[in-house]
Design an enzyme around this catalytic site. Sequence first.
Site, PDB file in Angstrom:
ATOM      1  N   ARG A  38       0.821  -1.204   0.000  1.00 24.70           N
ATOM      2  CA  ARG A  38       0.000   0.000   0.000  1.00 24.70           C
ATOM      3  C   ARG A  38       0.859   1.259   0.000  1.00 24.70           C
ATOM      4  O   ARG A  38       0.432   2.301   0.500  1.00 24.70           O
ATOM      5  CB  ARG A  38      -0.968   0.019   1.185  1.00 24.70           C
ATOM      6  CG  ARG A  38      -2.066  -1.033   1.099  1.00 24.70           C
ATOM      7  CD  ARG A  38      -3.002  -0.932   2.276  1.00 24.70           C
ATOM      8  NE  ARG A  38      -4.002  -1.991   2.261  1.00 24.70           N
ATOM      9  CZ  ARG A  38      -4.714  -2.375   3.314  1.00 24.70           C
ATOM     10  NH1 ARG A  38      -4.507  -1.791   4.485  1.00 24.70           N
ATOM     11  NH2 ARG A  38      -5.611  -3.317   3.217  1.00 24.70           N
ATOM     12  N   ARG A  42      -3.436   5.957  -0.368  1.00 22.14           N
ATOM     13  CA  ARG A  42      -4.141   6.867   0.516  1.00 22.14           C
ATOM     14  C   ARG A  42      -3.275   7.617   1.514  1.00 22.14           C
ATOM     15  O   ARG A  42      -3.699   8.622   2.058  1.00 22.14           O
ATOM     16  CB  ARG A  42      -5.211   6.076   1.266  1.00 22.14           C
ATOM     17  CG  ARG A  42      -4.636   4.881   2.025  1.00 22.14           C
ATOM     18  CD  ARG A  42      -5.713   3.915   2.454  1.00 22.14           C
ATOM     19  NE  ARG A  42      -5.151   2.786   3.188  1.00 22.14           N
ATOM     20  CZ  ARG A  42      -5.878   1.789   3.665  1.00 22.14           C
ATOM     21  NH1 ARG A  42      -7.184   1.794   3.490  1.00 22.14           N
ATOM     22  NH2 ARG A  42      -5.310   0.807   4.322  1.00 22.14           N
ATOM     23  N   ARG A  51      -6.052  11.644  -7.649  1.00 27.69           N
ATOM     24  CA  ARG A  51      -7.288  10.878  -7.786  1.00 27.69           C
ATOM     25  C   ARG A  51      -8.537  11.720  -7.543  1.00 27.69           C
ATOM     26  O   ARG A  51      -9.663  11.198  -7.616  1.00 27.69           O
ATOM     27  CB  ARG A  51      -7.282   9.711  -6.790  1.00 27.69           C
ATOM     28  CG  ARG A  51      -7.222   8.350  -7.450  1.00 27.69           C
ATOM     29  CD  ARG A  51      -7.797   7.282  -6.565  1.00 27.69           C
ATOM     30  NE  ARG A  51      -9.238   7.420  -6.408  1.00 27.69           N
ATOM     31  CZ  ARG A  51      -9.937   6.894  -5.427  1.00 27.69           C
ATOM     32  NH1 ARG A  51      -9.336   6.219  -4.469  1.00 27.69           N
ATOM     33  NH2 ARG A  51     -11.253   7.059  -5.365  1.00 27.69           N
ATOM     34  N   ASP A  87      -6.482  -2.884  -7.659  1.00 26.56           N
ATOM     35  CA  ASP A  87      -7.320  -3.364  -6.570  1.00 26.56           C
ATOM     36  C   ASP A  87      -7.642  -4.821  -6.857  1.00 26.56           C
ATOM     37  O   ASP A  87      -7.701  -5.248  -8.022  1.00 26.56           O
ATOM     38  CB  ASP A  87      -8.616  -2.550  -6.468  1.00 26.56           C
ATOM     39  CG  ASP A  87      -9.402  -2.918  -5.222  1.00 26.56           C
ATOM     40  OD1 ASP A  87      -9.154  -2.309  -4.165  1.00 26.56           O
ATOM     41  OD2 ASP A  87     -10.239  -3.848  -5.293  1.00 26.56           O
ATOM     42  N   TYR A 170     -15.292 -12.351  -1.144  1.00 26.01           N
ATOM     43  CA  TYR A 170     -16.023 -11.115  -1.448  1.00 26.01           C
ATOM     44  C   TYR A 170     -17.250 -11.410  -2.306  1.00 26.01           C
ATOM     45  O   TYR A 170     -18.335 -10.858  -2.090  1.00 26.01           O
ATOM     46  CB  TYR A 170     -15.107 -10.147  -2.199  1.00 26.01           C
ATOM     47  CG  TYR A 170     -14.303  -9.237  -1.310  1.00 26.01           C
ATOM     48  CD1 TYR A 170     -14.922  -8.407  -0.380  1.00 26.01           C
ATOM     49  CD2 TYR A 170     -12.909  -9.166  -1.417  1.00 26.01           C
ATOM     50  CE1 TYR A 170     -14.179  -7.555   0.422  1.00 26.01           C
ATOM     51  CE2 TYR A 170     -12.156  -8.318  -0.620  1.00 26.01           C
ATOM     52  CZ  TYR A 170     -12.801  -7.518   0.301  1.00 26.01           C
ATOM     53  OH  TYR A 170     -12.068  -6.676   1.093  1.00 26.01           O
TER      54      TYR A 170
END
Length: 787
Positions: A38, A42, A51, A87, A170
């Site tokens: 990561r 973010r 973004r 992702d 998921y």
Amino acid sequence: MVSLPATHPLADGRLDGAPLLAALAGERPSHRPVWFMRQAGRSLPEYLEARRGTAMLDACLTPALAAEITLQPVRRYGVDAGIFFSDIVVPMRIAGVGVDIAPGVGPVFERPIRAMEDVDALPALGEPGDGGAFDRGLEPIREAVRLTVAELGSTPLIGFAGAPFTLAAYMVEGRPSRDHLGARRLMIDSPAVWEALTAWTSRAAGLFLRAQVLAGASAVQLFDSWAGSLAEADYVAHCAPGSAAALGAVADLPVPRIHFAAHGAHLLRPMAEAGATAMGVDYRMPLDEASRLLGGHLPLQGNIDPARLGAPAEVLERHVLDVLARGAEAPGHVVNLGHGVPPRRTPRRCNAWSTSSTRVAERVLVVGGGVAGLLAARRHARRGSVVTVLEAGQGWGGRVSPLSLAGLTLDAGAESFATRTDAVAALARELGLEGDIVAPTRSPAWVVTPSRAYPLPTTGWLGIPTRPLLADVRSVIGWGAAAEAALERTRPLGEVRDDATVGSLVRTRLGAGVADLLVAPVLQGVYSRPLDELPLAAIDPTLPAQLRAAGSLTALAERRRALAPAGSAVLGLRGGMWRLTEALAESAREAGVRLVAGTAAAHAERVDGAWRVRAGGGTLVADTLVLAVPQAAARTLVPVLPDPPAQHRVALVTLVLDAPDLDAAPRGTGVLALDGVTRAKALTHATAKWRWLREAARGSHVVRLSYALRDPGEDLVAHAVPDASRLLGVDLSPESVRSSAVVEWPDASPARVADIRPLPGLELVGSAAGLSGLAAIVGAEAAGSGR
């Protein structure tokens, strides 16, 4: 293996010498490579700006934007790899599955999978490069990868995909779940549906990885967010096949394959078996434990605790150094977080641990300058550590050191090495001593008792005769005892306990004659304890199991002799075994090791994540402390270590004699004393054993006698001359002694420790680990060289 395009970074030479690829290949690069999961995203302000106004999955499928986001952390941190920005659900979106990432929630699916008809309704994925819908949908991914590697230059790009279990979980839950109960229920209640679903997700993940590699990625990582929620048996039965299929999609391409699961320490072995060439380890399992669990064969990645990024700088640095020390045990180590960068962690803190990881050398202190200590010091130095060796004595080598006597340079301790493995010979060859490896004179060992002297049979193992009816066996134990021993293999073995002693087994199975006249002289001379007190497992921990498999002691002896290499059971070095230590010490210096003699370590304790060792009037600080001293000394240094077994001392008396009666070597090259016939327990006629020494001695004779010490003030030289006379069968007078020397050592009886890393940052080697003999010590270092 499929060849990559000529323009691929792995093919055109731009990644030659890349630290990441070297570490993932099990090599030792110039520094520990570092990147972090990561790293793109973010936590970076530039990511948030880039973004702005673009949905997550749209950003992943916009080539220029995905490339820019992938490059941002490489520019900011100078890390050793880019991780492709994507992702885990991107392959599903490409396939046409209805999925989106809801802000604050995560992936949400329009139609969760509940039954076989739901799986059957999933879009077809096709084959790699077939031009079908899924293949065409991968083009933005390929273009993003091409744009990224064009900018990365000599920095590798790691391709990325979610693991089949996490993708399937998921899809079954329809959204993130804390316990994945729906997915786990489906795999148990409807295994056919689950198998079909994971076949689809593994195919999607594999095609996704393959597209990235062929477009320019130089390594891949399969990331399993939720596999840690599974029991090992469920993972092996229901998930490992899917991960193996996904990794298998790139197994024909020359790229490393990293496998990582959050909370997955209990799954490391089955995950590795699914086709990984390197394993990511989360922060819950120390890397040295992970390496041991995996057999020390796989490079590891990890495992800074993300929570430590918010700790004070000194706490973070200590933690990073501990991870580096533990990671050094693996064949290769890529420094990373034990999970992803937390969303609110500032780039400044990531810079702090990235710098610590790559620029701060591990500090290693080795106490004990024998062969084990020198080998360990050299290993750590070659991995980039700053290494110091402390030796209380004035020289190097411990039991493998020189002794000057009557103008000769002799061995103070070990004069040969066992050839049951090639480890010592391989070390000698590496040190440039191959041409000086020599075999001893072939001659049977003799045994002297109060009533007789006899040569030991030549066909046996540890004194156990493989052919009891041969004349040389019968001449020692007699026809009756030989016949009894010959019938041993026909009798049922019965129970063999792991703690069974050699004495109980041999007396029961082969008789007292074999035990007392053949086996006892051999083993008591080596292990300094009666047969009835010597566990079979003390010789080799696997021997009880080997005996159970063989079915009899004579069959076991036959098997062990068959495994022995051809030629002599021992070899030596022309000039003496001390030359091995001399060359090893020089090799350690060349590797950057600082050797400090005449300095004893007094006490060691671990404080704030580092070892503090009092020595030479000061205190030394080390991240890793290696103890290469006898177990009693190790316990004195680190009092929290377990109490060692009772330790005795032994002495070696060396005599240089003018004794023409020894020219014919009347008792061969060695004599074992039995039943207290002499104060000495064994004798070696060194000039009869080694031709090079016979030539150097020019008519003199060198005799070595070993003793178990009883009284520290005892005059052993006074015993040595009459003992040598009795054992050699030759009258020797005190006037025949040109020179003599006594060297004392701790008893080398084996008492292996259960854990060679009993405390954080502490490593036990050599006698501290309970190893005895050059073959065992060098062999253990060679076997654990990826530690």
